[in-house]
Design a protein around this motif. Structure first.
Motif, PDB file in Angstrom:
ATOM      1  N   ASP A  55      -8.576   4.958  -3.002  1.00  0.00           N
ATOM      2  CA  ASP A  55      -9.460   4.313  -3.372  1.00  0.00           C
ATOM      3  C   ASP A  55     -10.472   3.369  -2.571  1.00  0.00           C
ATOM      4  O   ASP A  55     -11.564   2.980  -2.535  1.00  0.00           O
ATOM      5  N   ALA A  56      -9.324   2.736  -1.577  1.00  0.00           N
ATOM      6  CA  ALA A  56      -9.984   1.782  -0.644  1.00  0.00           C
ATOM      7  C   ALA A  56     -10.577   2.557   0.381  1.00  0.00           C
ATOM      8  O   ALA A  56     -10.732   1.749   1.542  1.00  0.00           O
ATOM      9  N   GLY A  57     -10.261   3.965   0.453  1.00  0.00           N
ATOM     10  CA  GLY A  57     -10.891   4.374   1.700  1.00  0.00           C
ATOM     11  C   GLY A  57      -9.766   4.199   2.903  1.00  0.00           C
ATOM     12  O   GLY A  57     -10.111   4.711   4.055  1.00  0.00           O
ATOM     13  N   ALA A  92      -5.439  -2.243   4.043  1.00  0.00           N
ATOM     14  CA  ALA A  92      -4.184  -1.682   3.208  1.00  0.00           C
ATOM     15  C   ALA A  92      -3.567  -2.911   3.007  1.00  0.00           C
ATOM     16  O   ALA A  92      -2.970  -2.788   1.697  1.00  0.00           O
ATOM     17  N   GLU A  93      -3.233  -3.980   3.586  1.00  0.00           N
ATOM     18  CA  GLU A  93      -2.205  -5.028   3.365  1.00  0.00           C
ATOM     19  C   GLU A  93      -2.360  -5.631   2.111  1.00  0.00           C
ATOM     20  O   GLU A  93      -1.267  -5.766   1.458  1.00  0.00           O
ATOM     21  N   PRO A  94      -3.665  -6.158   1.865  1.00  0.00           N
ATOM     22  CA  PRO A  94      -3.646  -6.915   0.479  1.00  0.00           C
ATOM     23  C   PRO A  94      -3.348  -5.950  -0.672  1.00  0.00           C
ATOM     24  O   PRO A  94      -2.602  -6.358  -1.676  1.00  0.00           O
ATOM     25  N   ILE A  95      -3.676  -4.728  -0.647  1.00  0.00           N
ATOM     26  CA  ILE A  95      -3.407  -3.593  -1.802  1.00  0.00           C
ATOM     27  C   ILE A  95      -2.225  -3.357  -1.752  1.00  0.00           C
ATOM     28  O   ILE A  95      -1.253  -3.326  -3.116  1.00  0.00           O
ATOM     29  N   LEU A  96      -1.287  -3.302  -0.611  1.00  0.00           N
ATOM     30  CA  LEU A  96       0.059  -2.877  -0.880  1.00  0.00           C
ATOM     31  C   LEU A  96       1.050  -4.051  -1.344  1.00  0.00           C
ATOM     32  O   LEU A  96       1.841  -4.114  -2.283  1.00  0.00           O
ATOM     33  N   ALA A 146       3.129  -3.594  -4.438  1.00  0.00           N
ATOM     34  CA  ALA A 146       4.494  -3.768  -4.316  1.00  0.00           C
ATOM     35  C   ALA A 146       5.164  -4.775  -5.427  1.00  0.00           C
ATOM     36  O   ALA A 146       6.047  -4.497  -6.132  1.00  0.00           O
ATOM     37  N   LYS A 147       4.345  -5.886  -5.664  1.00  0.00           N
ATOM     38  CA  LYS A 147       4.873  -6.768  -6.846  1.00  0.00           C
ATOM     39  C   LYS A 147       4.832  -5.870  -7.981  1.00  0.00           C
ATOM     40  O   LYS A 147       5.571  -5.979  -8.985  1.00  0.00           O
TER      41      LYS A 147
END
Ligand code: ASP
Ligand code: MG
Length: 430
Positions: free
Chosen positions: A305-307, A337-341, A345-346
């Motif tokens: 969704d974030a492309g 990707a980092e903020p989404i992951l 993860a949380k």
């Protein structure tokens, strides 16, 4: 992940039937139009094709590193340039080169007209900076060709279904050229700064061989795994519409590499088409993910969704109800990707996320491996003999890819190419 774009449009099919292949789309890359002198040389090539009786469409990339320069300007003004304005800006480079070329052709005594992507009827979806061509409305092109003009089309751009200017992603002039050839029923020649498609990057493997022919499938895998001759998506379009492609040098007249249907290749001799490498990807690992239905779906849906474009994915068999999921993604997608992951993860109760951008991918491609056992084993042995550790493996029916340390990728390419050199030579001499 690879998917097929460029929906079949009835208009395309009928156009193709009407014109036959006397029409040629000639595409020139940025280095081949890097100066006004080179643009005049390109004009001469287009004129020569016209004088030989072809109907000629030219698609020029932006001059030299104009596009990089425009992108740099955008980022100097704004850390996150507005997507619409970004496309308005970066599409300009191709207007410059194509209009200059039209002027040069007129001075050489022929009729020419340059068109923007929009004027040429290249309709895309609405996703700025990576738009996909959905249709070519070729009426204006036909009109100009019928007036005996050489038509120059600004590559890399189109107009969206919302009537905004869009760009097609880096290297997108290839997609423009192939889509036009599909729509007009022509052949497509890609003029570039290399002589054709090689069995490996000649800067790393100096005695790599130039392929005379390669199938669409092989070329698609080569382009998607780092061979930089052509934009991968443009090969998908060529394959879908059966557009004959010829990749060749912009200087001189030597034959380059023909890209065509696999059926036309001598397959027994065509086991291997090349070794590619890619240093543009990073590896991410979601650690200790609970082993439950729906977890992978959530992770990859959020990234999609974030492309974010995911390539290789590996998930291990779980131990004690948890497992790691690793995947590769373009380094340029890491900031998205980092903020989404981190958040995911949380939410899913994973132990955390590890990133590694010191990796590279080496791939071996060949249509013949479908029916030829032992190719993967030979490749892994070549890496083992060179003392190179494999971190991730993925395969398709005609490709084996390995993630290795970035610092070892050139040696990996050399070792694998050396191992398969005999096959490569047989194929080239077939
Ligand atoms: N000028 C654009 C780029 O540099 C498109 C192209 O060259 O094909 O990506
Ligand atoms: Mg370029």
């Amino acid at each position: 992940m690879a998917s097929t774009h460029f929906e079949a449009v009835p208009e395309l099919a009928s156009d193709a039937d009407a014109t036959g292949r006397d029409l040629i789309v000639m595409k020139f890359g940025g280095t081949s139009v890097g100066s006004t002198q080179k643009i005049k040389d390109v004009a001469r090539r287009l004129v020569a094709a016209r004088e030989a009786g072809r109907r000629v469409v030219g698609v020029l990339s932006a001059m030299g590193d104009t596009t990089d320069e425009l992108i740099r300007l955008a980022h100097e003004v704004s850390p996150h340039p507005h997507p619409r304005e970004y496309d308005m800006l970066v599409s300009v480079g191709e207007r410059i080169s194509n209009s200059l070329c039209a002027m040069a052709i007129r001075d050489q005594g022929h009729e020419a007209v340059s068109l923007t992507g929009s004027q040429a009827g290249i309709v895309t979806d609405t996703s700025h900076s990576k738009a996909k061509i959905v249709e070519v409305r070729a009426r204006r092109l036909h009109q100009e060709l019928d007036r005996d003009r050489i038509v120059l089309v600004a590559g890399f751009q189109g107009v969206s279904t919302d009537l905004e200017v869009t760009t097609l992603g880096r290297g997108g002039s290839d997609a423009t050229a192939v889509a036009l050839a599909a729509a007009l029923g022509g052949a497509c020649e890609i003029y570039t700064d290399v002589e054709g498609v090689f069995t490996a990057d000649p800067r790393i493997v100096p005695d790599a061989l130039k392929l005379a022919t390669i199938s669409y499938e092989e070329m698609l895998e080569m382009a998607a795994t780092g061979a930089r001759v052509m934009m991968a998506r443009s090969i998908e379009i060529a394959r879908s519409y059966g557009v004959p492609l010829h990749v060749r040098a912009a200087h001189g007249d030597t034959e380059g590499t023909w890209i065509r249907e696999e059926a036309n290749l001598v397959l027994e001799k065509a086991i291997i088409s090349g070794v590619t490498h890619d240093t543009a990807e990073a590896k991410a690992t979601v650690l200790s993910v609970p082993d439950q239905p729906g977890v992978a779906a959530r992770v990859f849906r959020a990234l999609a969704d974030a492309g974010v474009n995911i390539d290789m994915i590996v998930q291990n068999v779980s131990a004690q109800g948890a497992t790691d999921i690793s995947f590769t993604l373009p380094k340029t997608d890491l900031p998205a990707a980092e903020p989404i992951l981190e958040m995911l993860a949380k939410e899913i109760g994973a132990a955390g996320v590890a990133y590694d951008d010191d990796v590279a991918k080496v791939s071996l491609i060949g249509a013949g491996m479908k029916s030829h056992p032992g190719v993967a084993a030979d490749m892994f042995e070549a890496l083992a003999d060179a003392g190179i550790n494999i971190e991730i493996i993925s395969t398709s029916s005609i490709r084996v890819s390995c993630v290795v340390r970035a610092s070892e990728v050139e040696r990996a390419v050399q070792a694998i190419h050396e191992r398969f050199r005999g096959y490569a030579e047989e194929r080239v001499n077939a």
